[in-house]
Design a protein around this motif. Structure first.
Motif, short mmCIF file in Angstrom:
data_model
loop_
_atom_site.label_atom_id
_atom_site.label_comp_id
_atom_site.label_asym_id
_atom_site.label_seq_id
_atom_site.Cartn_x
_atom_site.Cartn_y
_atom_site.Cartn_z
N LYS A 1 40.10 -29.68 -10.97
CA LYS A 1 40.45 -28.25 -10.24
C LYS A 1 41.88 -28.71 -9.77
CE LYS A 1 36.78 -28.29 -7.60
NZ LYS A 1 35.75 -28.10 -6.51
N ARG A 2 42.24 -29.95 -9.37
CA ARG A 2 43.38 -30.23 -8.74
C ARG A 2 44.53 -30.01 -9.86
NH1 ARG A 2 45.52 -33.96 -4.78
NH2 ARG A 2 47.59 -34.56 -5.30
N ILE A 3 44.20 -30.42 -11.16
CA ILE A 3 45.11 -30.05 -12.23
C ILE A 3 45.22 -28.71 -12.62
CG2 ILE A 3 45.50 -30.53 -14.66
CD1 ILE A 3 44.20 -33.13 -14.25
N ALA A 4 44.27 -27.91 -12.45
CA ALA A 4 44.18 -26.61 -12.60
C ALA A 4 44.69 -25.67 -11.47
CB ALA A 4 42.76 -25.84 -12.84
N LYS A 5 45.09 -26.38 -10.15
CA LYS A 5 45.52 -25.73 -9.08
C LYS A 5 44.54 -24.52 -8.66
CE LYS A 5 50.36 -27.07 -9.91
NZ LYS A 5 50.18 -27.81 -11.22
N VAL A 6 43.26 -25.10 -8.57
CA VAL A 6 42.37 -24.05 -7.82
C VAL A 6 41.57 -24.60 -7.18
CG1 VAL A 6 42.47 -22.54 -10.31
CG2 VAL A 6 40.59 -24.18 -10.07
N LYS A 7 41.03 -23.88 -6.00
CA LYS A 7 40.00 -24.69 -5.10
C LYS A 7 38.64 -24.72 -5.45
CE LYS A 7 38.31 -23.46 -0.33
NZ LYS A 7 38.23 -22.69 0.56
N ASP A 8 38.35 -23.58 -6.21
CA ASP A 8 36.88 -23.80 -6.84
C ASP A 8 36.85 -23.27 -8.36
OD1 ASP A 8 35.73 -23.72 -4.23
OD2 ASP A 8 35.99 -21.61 -3.78
N SER A 9 35.77 -23.88 -9.03
CA SER A 9 35.73 -23.63 -10.37
C SER A 9 35.44 -22.25 -10.84
CB SER A 9 34.79 -24.52 -11.10
OG SER A 9 33.36 -24.26 -10.33
N GLY A 10 34.76 -21.42 -10.00
CA GLY A 10 34.34 -20.09 -10.09
C GLY A 10 34.01 -19.37 -8.72
N LYS A 11 33.59 -18.06 -9.03
CA LYS A 11 33.08 -17.63 -7.65
C LYS A 11 32.13 -16.81 -7.50
CE LYS A 11 38.01 -16.02 -7.14
NZ LYS A 11 38.83 -14.69 -7.07
N ILE A 12 30.89 -17.49 -8.31
CA ILE A 12 29.54 -16.74 -8.63
C ILE A 12 28.85 -16.93 -7.08
CG2 ILE A 12 28.37 -18.85 -9.75
CD1 ILE A 12 27.16 -16.55 -11.44
N MET A 13 29.00 -17.88 -6.59
CA MET A 13 28.28 -18.32 -5.64
C MET A 13 29.33 -18.20 -4.07
SD MET A 13 25.88 -21.72 -6.67
CE MET A 13 25.00 -21.63 -4.94
N PRO A 14 29.02 -17.12 -3.44
CA PRO A 14 29.96 -16.83 -2.41
C PRO A 14 29.91 -18.18 -1.38
CG PRO A 14 28.66 -15.05 -2.90
CD PRO A 14 28.20 -16.13 -3.68
N GLY A 15 30.92 -18.52 -0.85
CA GLY A 15 31.27 -19.64 0.00
C GLY A 15 31.03 -21.15 -0.83
N HIS A 16 30.41 -20.94 -1.83
CA HIS A 16 30.21 -22.27 -2.63
C HIS A 16 31.26 -22.46 -3.86
CE1 HIS A 16 26.65 -23.61 -0.36
NE2 HIS A 16 26.43 -22.55 -0.19
N GLY A 17 31.58 -21.38 -4.28
CA GLY A 17 32.46 -21.51 -5.61
C GLY A 17 31.55 -20.99 -6.75
N GLY A 18 31.84 -21.95 -7.76
CA GLY A 18 31.05 -21.76 -9.06
C GLY A 18 29.92 -22.52 -9.24
N VAL A 19 29.25 -22.41 -10.66
CA VAL A 19 28.08 -23.45 -10.80
C VAL A 19 28.55 -24.88 -11.18
CG1 VAL A 19 26.77 -23.98 -13.15
CG2 VAL A 19 27.14 -21.44 -12.12
N LEU A 20 29.86 -24.98 -11.63
CA LEU A 20 30.39 -26.56 -11.77
C LEU A 20 30.42 -27.18 -10.20
CD1 LEU A 20 32.91 -26.47 -14.75
CD2 LEU A 20 30.63 -27.50 -14.55
N ASP A 21 30.78 -26.28 -9.15
CA ASP A 21 31.12 -26.80 -7.94
C ASP A 21 29.56 -27.28 -7.41
OD1 ASP A 21 33.79 -26.34 -7.41
OD2 ASP A 21 33.32 -24.22 -7.38
N ARG A 22 28.74 -26.57 -7.83
CA ARG A 22 27.35 -26.96 -7.20
C ARG A 22 26.52 -27.89 -8.15
NH1 ARG A 22 26.58 -27.38 -2.87
NH2 ARG A 22 28.79 -27.34 -3.17
N LEU A 23 26.82 -28.13 -9.44
CA LEU A 23 26.26 -28.92 -10.30
C LEU A 23 26.98 -30.14 -10.82
CD1 LEU A 23 24.09 -26.18 -12.51
CD2 LEU A 23 23.41 -27.60 -10.47
N ASP A 24 28.37 -30.26 -10.44
CA ASP A 24 29.04 -31.30 -10.91
C ASP A 24 28.46 -32.95 -10.62
OD1 ASP A 24 29.28 -31.38 -8.06
OD2 ASP A 24 31.66 -31.21 -7.85
#
Length: 268
Positions: free
Chosen positions: A225-248
């Motif tokens: 995410k740092r290289i991609a310059k984004v805070k979250d991998s996705g937006k599917i889970m409000p407040g948590h980000g994406g699936v990868l943010d939860r399952l990394d």
């Protein structure tokens, strides 16, 4: 609705969906993780700037085609070793100070070994001696949640030394060891009262793997995410980000747990 409440509700829905599908049947579990896999591939392709269509088709074909109900000594070892090698290579990537864009072959190696194969491995982990046993995977999730929770609490209250400030400024060494200790305690309680097994040492071994590799998996995802310059991998889970943010954590630790399974089986 404030951010804390949004995060709490979103997390509750995620946990409820996960537990319901795991407990209901092997089929609902596979459907849920097939959807998670599809979303994870889309998110990862966006992070590394890889066109998603071919990886997505490959992921779903492999997920549907590979038998997840039985153990195949040769195929399981091959799948596990490929994924473990890719994860170990990602640790080299994690500790490297270079932050560069990835070439095409690298992107495909990562999407296969870091995303697709771990999801397939996850679906094999709950298959025990007596068949599908959701308690095994739920127990691993509980260990991951325990590790995350107590690493945060101990780090917030007692943390003074940064664990990996360049990638994750909030993680501390004290937090890591706090999570490690409470995860070990949780593994003993889980083995005795939830899994109801006398092989407590196996779950202590799983707890050690979780504390180490789940933490590293979170850091690896943070670097992507740092290289991609984004805070979250996705937006599917409000407040948590994406699936990868939860399952990394689970996707990074699962190949090592499955390798641990295979080593135990070989030794026994």
């Amino acid at each position: 609705m404030n951010e804390t409440l949004t995060r709490a509700l979103s997390g509750a829905v995620y946990i409820l969906l996960l537990l319901t599908c795991l407990f209901y049947s092997n089929t609902t579990f596979h459907i849920l993780f097939g959807l998670f896999l599809a979303m994870a591939v889309l998110e990862f392709c966006k992070l590394v700037k890889l066109h998603f269509l071919a990886p997505l088709l490959f992921a779903l074909t492999a997920y549907i085609g590979i038998d997840k109900q039985t153990f195949n000594p040769i195929w399981d070892v091959v799948l596990t070793l490929i994924s473990v090698i890719v994860c170990l290579y990602l640790l080299v990537f994690l500790f490297s100070k270079k932050e560069r864009q990835f070439h095409l072959l690298e992107k495909w190696i990562y999407v296969i070994g870091y995303i697709i194969l771990p999801f397939i491995i996850i679906t094999k982990i709950p298959i025990g001696i007596a068949g599908y046993n959701p308690k095994i995977l739920i127990g691993i999730f509980i260990l991951i949640w325990t590790n995350d929770t107590f690493a945060y609490l101990v780090g917030k209250n007692f943390g003074k030394h940064k664990l990996f400030e360049r990638i994750s400024p909030k993680k501390t060494i004290e937090g890591f060891f706090g999570g490690f200790i409470f995860t070990l305690i949780a593994s003993i309680l889980l083995a005795k009262y939830f899994i109801e097994t006398s092989n407590i040492s196996i779950w202590i071994g799983i707890a050690i793997l979780v504390s180490i590799f789940a933490t590293l998996g979170d850091l690896v995802q943070s670097k992507f995410k740092r290289i991609a310059k984004v805070k979250d991998s996705g937006k599917i889970m409000p407040g948590h980000g994406g699936v990868l943010d939860r399952l990394d954590s689970i996707i990074f630790v699962s190949p090592f747990i499955f390798l641990f399974y295979q080593i135990l089986n070989y030794v026994s």
